[in-house]
Each structure stands twice: as structure tokens, then as C-alpha cells.
Design an enzyme around this catalytic site. Structure first.
Site, short mmCIF file in Angstrom:
data_model
loop_
_atom_site.label_atom_id
_atom_site.label_comp_id
_atom_site.label_asym_id
_atom_site.label_seq_id
_atom_site.Cartn_x
_atom_site.Cartn_y
_atom_site.Cartn_z
CB ALA A 63 -0.91 -0.01 1.22
CD GLU A 127 0.37 -7.31 4.84
OE1 GLU A 127 1.19 -8.18 5.23
OE2 GLU A 127 0.18 -7.07 3.64
#
Ligand code: NAD
Length: 697
Positions: A63, A127
Site C-alpha cells: 500500500a 502487515e
């Protein structure tokens, strides 16, 4: 096509190149470009296969953090939509991974049907480090490509694996030692020639043998042990289990649901706050990023004691040659022997190669004459904490150091402006407050004096990052950010003893809440004599600053903590484990009698609130006075220098999470209690609480 991705065709192979520097973050324009590339490749009958490639530095870092919390991050196409288009593609897709493929970047590569990688490539689903899970199919795809146990390990630790390991596990089909793009095209052509079509990960089964239930029961137990305070690792295990027991689409649905839950947890919010806070600390409003910096090729460190040794290690670890200067041969020998011993311990643990240790030691030049500092680009002093000693040294340095050299002090309490004032170059003087052990602790408070030059500040921040520290700017005040706050925290810890707590009760409550160590055990580690010296100074300088005298009673008996084997606790030789001491209970009880306090039961909740809100209230003053530039800088000081639990996000973030009106109400309540006079709510806290606002915007 969007500029963030380019499309070309070579010999019947479409090449979709990701081009969104610096790390090919999957921002909106790049996602759009990838989708357009896929559509073109699908529609062009001359194309037989497609290769995805990034830059040599990064296939993709996932991201795009610049789009976090902006509407752009939600704009279509999303990464899952790209994954669906990849799954629907009738021609083989090859990911060519150079540099690193992280998070969404690896999920994009997992959406491809084959993966080749450069030998130095790194692959990760990190993550979990932000308290979330790979939410674009990663938890469902990875266990279908590599053994489930390995997938769980990769996703719950977030640590990267090198390409070679990826090849061994099946995540990488081929390592390309020569030009990555050429190699990937050759690989794609080979697939076409062999008639190999798409190989969709979604159609594969999870790689697990034996009893699935038993495996996950054990995985849960093991992961739970290592993830105290964090919900994400266990959710990742649940998703991996879904990958083994449910059809792909159901697993994806489960993954999406669990992701949505995690994103909203306080822990994940705290970890994400920390991630961004770390990237903020070197942004100084009046010192733009393009401020010219000075070159730092060599350093001199004055003093080879506890701090000088650690500071020297930090510098040579980053390849900066250091001249280390002492007054006497035996002190110099001792300092160097300690450095050598520290490195040797790391070598014996297998965490450092002997050659690397030798290389670092060779970067150290011992000296006994201050004149040896004359060529250094930066001089950092770590001599005794006395103004007269420091000023004398800076006067001498002013005469010796080359023009333009940065003159830095590692003082923990003294006024950097007064030190700078004895030189003819106050613009070159700055504070670099390292934390002990200086070669380990990440925090570096950079103390900006009234006359410190902007280029000197910018250079010091850059050097701080180069030596892998988290540099946080502090204005000049007693204790700077961290220690000024900790004094209030220590003050409360002693009041709690006065009122009825035992040292172990206070420490246990603090530790249960998440601090690495309680305040009294921390005092024993740092040396109780240090705090005693400060208190003695305070009794004279600031007679209104109230302390419990119970700390002095302990010190008067020569109990200085770990170094004397006795402090708030007892210590067995060679062991740092605190052992409760009935003698201390007696000293505390006697003191209570003396001051006429009848002990009461104090809850863990009250202990924690008093300790943490003492930090928060002082921090609010620090923020208001402009000593700290922003609340998140204060959070970083505590997260990287004081063992504050990352899942709490730092004292300011924690106060924001609790709600400032609640924090203020608690403080008002403490004002009515024992030694309530020390609680003076900071005007900024009052203002923000009334306005329903937060410290961290
Ligand atoms: P230390 O006593 O271990 O070391 C100081 C060294 O400086 C000694 O080896 C001494 O011989 C040498 N020295 C003194 N005057 C000198 C001079 N004029 N020229 C050359 N060498 C000289 O002390 P330390 O704990 O390393 O602290 C050093 C500084 O760092 C102090 O200002 C202290 O406040 C600060 N500091 C200490 C800590 C900590 O936890 N120990 C943390 C942050 C900052």
C-alpha cells in the site's frame, strides 16, 4: 495508460512495468495502470504471456503510505479487483521480483501465476507489524503456495525471507541471476513453448499434511505465547486455518471480515500511529527537507565510559571512523576492552561475523590528547555530567576543532545553551542525548539550542538516521523530553509506596499494563544514586518540588540498585532478577510511621493511572512550551527509549485513546488525594479536553 505503470510488448510477451517511486507503493494511479496493462495484454492476440516487473530496488512495497487515510486509497480498482483480473486472465502471468515484494506487493505477486526473483530479493507479508493481516488474499494464497507452517510463521512474524528460501519453499519458481527482465521474458516464453497456461493459486489446495485440527491447535498455542497484547497473530492463524478448511472464496470472505475487525482495534491503531510517528520526527517546520547538510565522514568521541563506548559503537557500526579520546591510559584501555567484549559477545552468539567485528574495531582510533579531535567532522562528548567540566572541554574544543565541525554534548540534564556560550561558534553546538546502552537503544534526543544552526540540526538528524537511531528534536530544558517526564513518573511511584504499595506491587501493575519494567526495578537498573543526586540538587534549586523521602532512606543505606546488589530489591551475584526484600518493606513501613500515613489498599488501576497520567500531564506542558514539536514525537521518545509498549502507541496516543476528559477527571481526582498538590493539570490538557480534541490531531 497511467504514468505509474508502463506497458510494452516484446516477442509476444507483454511487460507491465510498475513505476511509482520510491517503492512502487500500490497507489491509485499504479493500480489503475496495472489494471489497464492486464486488459491490454488480455485483448492483444499477439500477446501470449505477461510479465510484471518493478524497479531494481522494489517490485512493490505494498500500500502507498502517502495515500493512507485518503479517499484515493479506496478508489477503484482495488488490489482485490486486480487479483480477480489476474485470476481471470487466460494467459500466464509472471511476477519478476527485484528488490522486495512486501505486503500488498507480495499479494500482487501471488496473484500472478508464476514468480521469478533476483537473488537478493526479499519477500514478506509484514502487515502483522501494523496490527493487521494481509487483507488482499495473502492469508489465503500464501498457504496454498508454501507449506502452511511456513506461511503461518511468515505472516505472524512479518519477517522477510530471501529469494533463495522462497525458491526452496515454492514461493519463487526460478532465481534469475542475470538481468531480471530478460530472464523473466525467457521464463515466460518457456512456459508458452511448453504449453503451460495460467496456474491460479486460488485453484490450489493448502499445503498441509496430517491432522489439520491438531496442527492449528498447536499453532494457536505457540503463537499466543509470543503475541501477548496483540490480537493480529491469532487472527492470522484463524485465516490460515480457513485457507485449509474452506473453499477459496469463503476463506477470502473470512479474511476480509477479520481484517475489518483488526483495523478497528486499539492495538492496530497504536501500531499504525507509531509507524507514522517514526516518519515524522525529522520533519522540522522551519528546517525544510532540502536544508543543506554538512558532510560527516569522521567523528571523535570524548570519554570512553558507559556512554562514550556505546556511542562509538553506534558510529562504527554504520561505518563512521571514530577517534575515541580519554584523559588517562587505564580509562581508555578499559573503555576499549568493554567495546571489544560487547562485540565478542555478539560474535559468540552468531549474530556478528568475526571479520565484521575486526573491521569495526579497526575503525576505532584510541587517543589521549584532545588534539586528536582536530580533523573530526563531529565531536561528541560523553564526559562527566558537570557544567564546569563540560564548559572547560568546549572551550578547549573551540580552539582545537576544525571550522565547521559539529560540537555535540551527550549531557542528560545540563543547559546546552550555557555550554554553547563558552565557544565562539554556538551555531555549531548541539545536544545528542543517547540512551543507555547507547549501541542498543534506538532513541536519540537531539537538543536544539537557541543558536544551533539549521544545517547543524539537519546534519545531526541525518547522522542519527544513518546510525539507525530514531532522532527526536527537543528544546532545551531540564531533562529534555524523556527524563523531564520520567521525573514525575518516579515521583508518583514513591508516593504510591508511602501510601501502602510494596515495590513489587507497583512494578507488577506497570508490567501487567505493558511497560517493559516497573519504575522501581528501572531505578535499580539505572542506579538509585543517580536519582538521589538529582533530588539533592532539586531540594536546593526547586524546594517546592515535593519528593517522598523514602527513596533517600534506601540510598542512605548504600542500596544503589543492581550495582550494589541491593536497592528496592535484592540481587544475586550475576543475576538481574529482582527479589523482594523484607528489609525494604520495613524501611517503607518505618517511613510511613514517621510521616503518619496509614497504609491503604491501592488498586492496580489506580497505580497505572497515576504513573501514566503523571507522564501525560508533564508531556502536555512540554508540548505547550514547544520543547517537543508534536505529540507523536513524545510518543516516539517513550516507545523507543523507555520500554513503552508499542500496542499502547505512546503516552499521548494512550491518553487520546482513553479520552482526554477522562484523563483530566482522573487528575482532578488525584488532586484530592495524597500529595495532591503536585497535580496541576496542564492548560493544554484542559483546553483539549474541553474542546473534545486529542493531542495527536
Ligand atoms: P562515565 O563516568 O561512565 O564516563 C565518563 C568518562 O569520561 C570517564 O571514562 C572519564 O574518564 C571521561 N572523561 C571525563 N572528563 C574527560 C575529559 N575532559 N576528557 C576525556 N575524557 C574525560 O559516564 P557516562 O555514564 O558515560 O556519562 C557520560 C555523559 O553521558 C554524562 O554527561 C551523562 O549525563 C550522559 N548520559 C549518561 C547516561 C547513562 O545512562 N549513563 C545516559 C544518557 C546520557
Amino acid at each position: 495508460m497511467s504514468e505509474a505503470a508502463s506497458y510494452s510488448v516484446r516477442d509476444g510477451i507483454a511487460v507491465i512495468t510498475l513505476n511509482n517511486p520510491p517503492v512502487n507503493g500500490l497507489g491509485h494511479l499504479l493500480r489503475k495502470g496495472i489494471m489497464e496493462g492486464l486488459q491490454k495484454a488480455a485483448a492483444d492476440s499477439a500477446v501470449q504471456a505477461a510479465v510484471f516487473i518493478g524497479s531494481a530496488k522494489a517490485f512493490s512495497g505494498g500500500a502507498d503510505i502517502r495515500e493512507f487515510n485518503t479517499p484515493k486509497s479506496f478508489e477503484k480498482p482495488s488490489l482485490p479487483e486486480i487479483n480477480e483480473a489476474q485470476d481471470a486472465m487466460q494467459k500466464p502471468l509472471v511476477a519478476a521480483i527485484g528488490g522486495f515484494a512486501m505486503g500488498g506487493g507480495l499479494e500482487l505477486a501471488l496473484g500472478c501465476h508464476y514468480r521469478v526473483a533476483a537473488p537478493k530479493a526479499q519477500l514478506a507479508l509484514p502487515e502483522v507489524k501494523l496490527g493487521i493481516l494481509p487483507g488482499a488474499g495473502g492469508t489465503q494464497r500464501l498457504p496454498r503456495v508454501i507449506p502452511v507452517a511456513k506461511a503461518v510463521e511468515m505472516m505472524t512474524t512479518g519477517n522477510p525471507i530471501p529469494a533463495e528460501k522462497g525458491k526452496e519453499l515454492g514461493l519463487v519458481d526460478e532465481i534469475v541471476a542475470s538481468d531480471l527482465l530478460e530472464g523473466a521474458i525467457v521464463y515466460a516464453k518457456k512456459l508458452v513453448a511448453q504449453g503451460k497456461g495460467p496456474r491460479r493459486v486460488r485453484d490450489m489446495s493448502a499445503k498441509i499434511d496430517g491432522d489439520v485440527k491438531a496442527f492449528f491447535a498447536q499453532a494457536r498455542e505457540q503463537v499466543a505465547k509470543g503475541s501477548r497484547g496483540y490480537p493480529a497473530p491469532l487472527e492470522i492463524v484463524a485465516c490460515a486455518e480457513a485457507a485449509c478448511t474452506r473453499p477459496f472464496d469463503e476463506g477470502r470472505k473470512f479474511e476480509r471480515e477479520r481484517f475489518a475487525v483488526l483495523v478497528e482495534t486499539a492495538e492496530s491503531k497504536a501500531l499504525r500511529h507509531m509507524f507514522f510517528a517514526e516518519r515524522q520526527t525529522t520533519k522540522i517546520p522551519d528546517v525544510p527537507e532540502d536544508t543543506p547538510t554538512r558532510e560527516v565522514k569522521t567523528a571523535a568521541v570524548i570519554g570512553a565510559g558507559t556512554m562514550g563506548g556505546g556511542i562509538s559503537m553506534s558510529l562504527v557500526n554504520a561505518g563512521v571512523p571514530v577517534t575515541i579520546i580519554e584523559m588517562k591510559q587505564d580509562a581508555l584501555d578499559r573503555g576499549l576492552a568493554t567495546i571489544r567484549k560487547n562485540y565478542a559477545a555478539t560474535v559468540s552468539k552468531g549474530r556478528l561475523k568475526q571479520e565484521e567485528m575486526d573491521r569495526r574495531m579497526a575503525l576505532l582510533t584510541p587517543a589521549l590528547d584532545l588534539a586528536a579531535a582536530k580533523d573530526a567532522d563531529i565531536v561528541i562528548e560523553a564526559v562527566f555530567e558537570r557544567m564546569d567540566v563540560k564548559q572547560d572541554l568546549f572551550r578547549k574544543l573551540d580552539a582545537i576543532a576544525r571550522p565547521g565541525a559539529i560540537l555535540a554534548s551527550n549531557t542528560s540534564t545540563l543547559d546546552v545553551d550555557q555550554i554553547a556560550a563558552v565557544t565562539k561558534r554556538p551555531q555549531d553546538v548541539i545536544g545528542t542525548h543517547f540512551f543507555s546502552p547507547a549501541n542498543v537503544m534506538r532513541l536519540l534526543e537531539v537538543v536544539r539550542g537557541a543558536k544551533t544552526g539549521k544545517d547543524v540540526l539537519a546534519t545531526t538528524l541525518k547522522l542519527g538516521k544513518r546510525i539507525k537511531k530514531v532522532p527526536v528534536v527537543s528544546g532545551v530544558c531540564d531533562g529534555f523530553i524523556g527524563n523531564r517526564m520520567v521525573e514525575k513518573y518516579g515521583q508518583q511511584s514513591l508516593f504510591l509506596l508511602d501510601e501502602g504499595c510494596s515495590p513489587q506491587q507497583v512494578d507488577a501493575a506497570a508490567q501487567k499494563w505493558g511497560l517493559a519494567m516497573g519504575p522501581l526495578a528501572m531505578g535499580d537498573m539505572a542506579g538509585l544514586d543517580i536519582g538521589w543526586e538529582i533530588r539533592k540538587r532539586r531540594y536546593v534549586e526547586r524546594p517546592n518540588f515535593v519528593y517522598s523521602k523514602v527513596g533517600d532512606r534506601i540510598c542512605e543505606l548504600g542500596r544503589y540498585g543492581q550495582k550494589t546488589g541491593k536497592g528496592w530489591y535484592l540481587y544475586e551475584p550475576g543475576n538481574r532478577k529482582p527479589i523482594p526484600d523484607p528489609e525494604v518493606d520495613r524501611i517503607i513501613a518505618d517511613y510511613r510511621n514517621e510521616i503518619g500515613v496509614k497504609p491503604r489498599q491501592i488498586s492496580d488501576e489506580e497505580i497505572v493511572e497515576r504513573l501514566i497520567y503523571a507522564l501525560v500531564n508533564e508531556a502536555a506542558y512540554i508540548l505547550e512550551e514547544g520543547i517537543a514539536l508534536r505529540a507523536s514525537d513524545i510518543d516516539m521518545v517513550y516507545l523507543t527509549g523507555y520500554g513503552f509498549p508499542p500496542y499502547r502507541g505512546g503516552p499521548m496516543f494512550y491518553a487520546d485513546t482513553v479520552g482526554l476528559p477522562k484523563v483530566l477527571a482522573a487528575i482532578e481526582n488525584f488532586r484530592q488525594g495524597y500529595q495532591g498538590g503536585v497535580w496541576k493539570p496542564a492548560p493544554l490538557l484542559v483546553k483539549l479536553a474541553k474542546a473534545g480534541q486529542r493531542f495527536n490531531g
